[in-house]
Design an enzyme around this catalytic site. Sequence first.
Site, PDB file in Angstrom:
ATOM      1  N   TYR A 155     -27.908  -6.452  30.384  1.00  0.00           N
ATOM      2  CA  TYR A 155     -26.642  -6.057  30.988  1.00  0.00           C
ATOM      3  C   TYR A 155     -25.626  -7.195  31.122  1.00  0.00           C
ATOM      4  O   TYR A 155     -24.589  -7.015  31.758  1.00  0.00           O
ATOM      5  CB  TYR A 155     -26.892  -5.407  32.347  1.00  0.00           C
ATOM      6  CG  TYR A 155     -27.738  -4.165  32.223  1.00  0.00           C
ATOM      7  CD1 TYR A 155     -27.171  -2.921  32.025  1.00  0.00           C
ATOM      8  CD2 TYR A 155     -29.133  -4.253  32.276  1.00  0.00           C
ATOM      9  CE1 TYR A 155     -27.951  -1.788  31.886  1.00  0.00           C
ATOM     10  CE2 TYR A 155     -29.925  -3.134  32.138  1.00  0.00           C
ATOM     11  CZ  TYR A 155     -29.321  -1.903  31.944  1.00  0.00           C
ATOM     12  OH  TYR A 155     -30.106  -0.787  31.799  1.00  0.00           O
ATOM     13  N   ASP A 186     -34.684  -8.382  26.167  1.00  0.00           N
ATOM     14  CA  ASP A 186     -34.244  -7.057  25.750  1.00  0.00           C
ATOM     15  C   ASP A 186     -33.785  -7.068  24.296  1.00  0.00           C
ATOM     16  O   ASP A 186     -33.995  -8.050  23.568  1.00  0.00           O
ATOM     17  CB  ASP A 186     -33.144  -6.538  26.689  1.00  0.00           C
ATOM     18  CG  ASP A 186     -33.209  -5.035  26.907  1.00  0.00           C
ATOM     19  OD1 ASP A 186     -32.815  -4.275  25.993  1.00  0.00           O
ATOM     20  OD2 ASP A 186     -33.654  -4.610  27.994  1.00  0.00           O
ATOM     21  N   ASP A 187     -33.177  -5.994  23.865  1.00  0.00           N
ATOM     22  CA  ASP A 187     -32.734  -5.779  22.489  1.00  0.00           C
ATOM     23  C   ASP A 187     -31.935  -6.971  21.960  1.00  0.00           C
ATOM     24  O   ASP A 187     -31.100  -7.532  22.663  1.00  0.00           O
ATOM     25  CB  ASP A 187     -31.872  -4.511  22.467  1.00  0.00           C
ATOM     26  CG  ASP A 187     -31.475  -4.074  21.072  1.00  0.00           C
ATOM     27  OD1 ASP A 187     -32.037  -4.581  20.089  1.00  0.00           O
ATOM     28  OD2 ASP A 187     -30.588  -3.204  20.989  1.00  0.00           O
ATOM     29  N   ASP A 295     -38.194   2.053  25.132  1.00  0.00           N
ATOM     30  CA  ASP A 295     -36.909   2.731  25.298  1.00  0.00           C
ATOM     31  C   ASP A 295     -36.697   3.754  24.182  1.00  0.00           C
ATOM     32  O   ASP A 295     -37.382   3.746  23.160  1.00  0.00           O
ATOM     33  CB  ASP A 295     -35.817   1.668  25.272  1.00  0.00           C
ATOM     34  CG  ASP A 295     -34.547   2.081  25.996  1.00  0.00           C
ATOM     35  OD1 ASP A 295     -34.426   3.266  26.377  1.00  0.00           O
ATOM     36  OD2 ASP A 295     -33.676   1.209  26.180  1.00  0.00           O
ATOM     37  N   CYS A 337     -38.197   4.489  29.311  1.00  0.00           N
ATOM     38  CA  CYS A 337     -36.751   4.652  29.430  1.00  0.00           C
ATOM     39  C   CYS A 337     -36.293   5.581  28.307  1.00  0.00           C
ATOM     40  O   CYS A 337     -36.840   5.553  27.205  1.00  0.00           O
ATOM     41  CB  CYS A 337     -36.044   3.300  29.329  1.00  0.00           C
ATOM     42  SG  CYS A 337     -34.270   3.375  29.680  1.00  0.00           S
ATOM     43  N   ARG A 352     -37.363   4.708  34.126  1.00  0.00           N
ATOM     44  CA  ARG A 352     -35.935   4.783  34.419  1.00  0.00           C
ATOM     45  C   ARG A 352     -35.602   6.216  34.794  1.00  0.00           C
ATOM     46  O   ARG A 352     -35.943   7.155  34.083  1.00  0.00           O
ATOM     47  CB  ARG A 352     -35.121   4.365  33.205  1.00  0.00           C
ATOM     48  CG  ARG A 352     -33.638   4.620  33.379  1.00  0.00           C
ATOM     49  CD  ARG A 352     -32.981   3.635  34.309  1.00  0.00           C
ATOM     50  NE  ARG A 352     -32.998   2.343  33.649  1.00  0.00           N
ATOM     51  CZ  ARG A 352     -32.191   2.035  32.617  1.00  0.00           C
ATOM     52  NH1 ARG A 352     -31.317   2.901  32.171  1.00  0.00           N
ATOM     53  NH2 ARG A 352     -32.269   0.867  32.061  1.00  0.00           N
ATOM     54  N   ASP A 356     -27.937   4.109  32.104  1.00  0.00           N
ATOM     55  CA  ASP A 356     -27.712   2.674  32.291  1.00  0.00           C
ATOM     56  C   ASP A 356     -26.594   2.426  33.295  1.00  0.00           C
ATOM     57  O   ASP A 356     -25.544   3.084  33.270  1.00  0.00           O
ATOM     58  CB  ASP A 356     -27.293   2.025  30.971  1.00  0.00           C
ATOM     59  CG  ASP A 356     -28.464   1.759  30.042  1.00  0.00           C
ATOM     60  OD1 ASP A 356     -29.559   2.293  30.296  1.00  0.00           O
ATOM     61  OD2 ASP A 356     -28.270   1.041  29.048  1.00  0.00           O
TER      62      ASP A 356
END
Length: 516
Positions: A155, A186-187, A295, A337, A352, A356
């Site tokens: 984020y 993360d990604d 995810d 997620c 989740r 987001d």
Amino acid sequence: MTHAPLHWTIPASPDTVRVLINGYQSWSEAELRPLTDTPPRAHFQWMIDQGQDPAFPPSGEAGVWRSHTLIGLLRPDGSGWVGCLLDATRTFAHWEARVAGEAVTLTCTLEGPDAPVAFEETTDVQATLERLSAQLGEAMHARTPAPLRVWCSWYSYYRDITLEAMLDNAHRAYDLGLPFDVFQLDDGFQADLGDWLEPSAWFGGHAKDLPAHLHTLGYRAGLWLAPFLVGPHSKLRAAHPEWLLQDEQGEPLLLGDNWGGPYHALDTTHPEALAWLQELAATFRGYGYDYLKVDFLYAASHPGRRHDPAVSRAEAYRMGLQALRDGLGDDGFLLGCGAPLASSIGIVDAMRTGPDVTPFWDDEARRVLLGDGAVPSARSALHTALTRWYQHTWYQPDPDVMIARRERSLLNDQERGALEGLLDVIGGLRASSDPIELLDASGLDLLRRSLTLSTPDRPRSLTHSHGGAVTHFTRGTFNLLNHAADGLAPHSYHAAPVQDEALQLAPAARDRHASP
């Protein structure tokens, strides 16, 4: 494998009934609305692919509300009716409440093998919904380990994350004594969807280089994967097209729209694809990652032609998820997620429970004009996660990150306070993505408060709300509206409950225009 619908006629005037719905997957909106309202329906198919169930999307019709797994219908005094699927291992339950003249009809259609369904008239919808959802969690052997405090890269850095930035934030957090348990990459570390073991051009290293550094600081190493997605230009797609979910013409199916376009989905009924998933999770566990955030999991249950056509969508999804659990190990922490919620119970540790969070309040253009209720935003995250308060008996809820920073953020103090209130009320995981160097003294103080673990709260009312969601809790009240309500500023949370006299207003008058 779709059964004839179960059918009930509800003896209530539609104008007096409120409906509580649960969306299909993590990002699908959960709502608490007057039954006669119109549910949003996304204008584009890719939005439905990514945010809803393409086989049972929102109706977009006034007075027709669809829900997954469970549903609640409320009279003004809090009594009403609750329906709940009691075993989601291999079966999806599609609920639909519909205005039918001066009455209400309710149907439940099971997709997959027959499974038990409860339907009760009750004097207390909230208590009955909590009891039946807890019964579902118990039947599916829900995993609810202690919640963790996580720093993740998404984020703030998004796909531009580097190994250097991960280590810099970990060292800064350590030096400041911030109480994180996990640092999660993360990604952005990988070359392509599916090519997870090859680094991206910009990451500046390999994912396997990170865990040892984090372990020396006392942190667990976490990693993001979208294990059921395959990039159309990936090496995995070229090597194994037979592993992919197919369309009706027998060609690899393309769905969604992210990373610059649509993508493929793994067919999780294919034995070789399942073996690959298990090996993938085991490989990263071998690198030192014992926390996986997996995810875009809905891809495994997307409609399509599968290697084994006898397997239901719910079971196909769960087969893929179980392969990941087997590879990670029973003692690893698995966070879902973008996942079909109830069908994940008993395999994931955490989930989740909303879209987001973003560093701005709302994306009204996409949400209102394009009908995408699953759009990422702070407002959407609050709206949906609050309305899933009961799911802490299914897994540890993950209401997403606190954004404490002022730089690179459009959130004001009230909106940050609402996010802090969300974390306190929902309990479960705590997370942040703020670059530690951007936090001033007040930002660090807010971050520390947001990392304080809490037990889940309960609503004190389902018959009144500020914004089409569950907003009145025993610890405080949220106002998700764009205007003040009961003395609460817009987009805010007040830790002291609104006085009970304010709850005497008719719910239809308070919530008819829940969307600004």
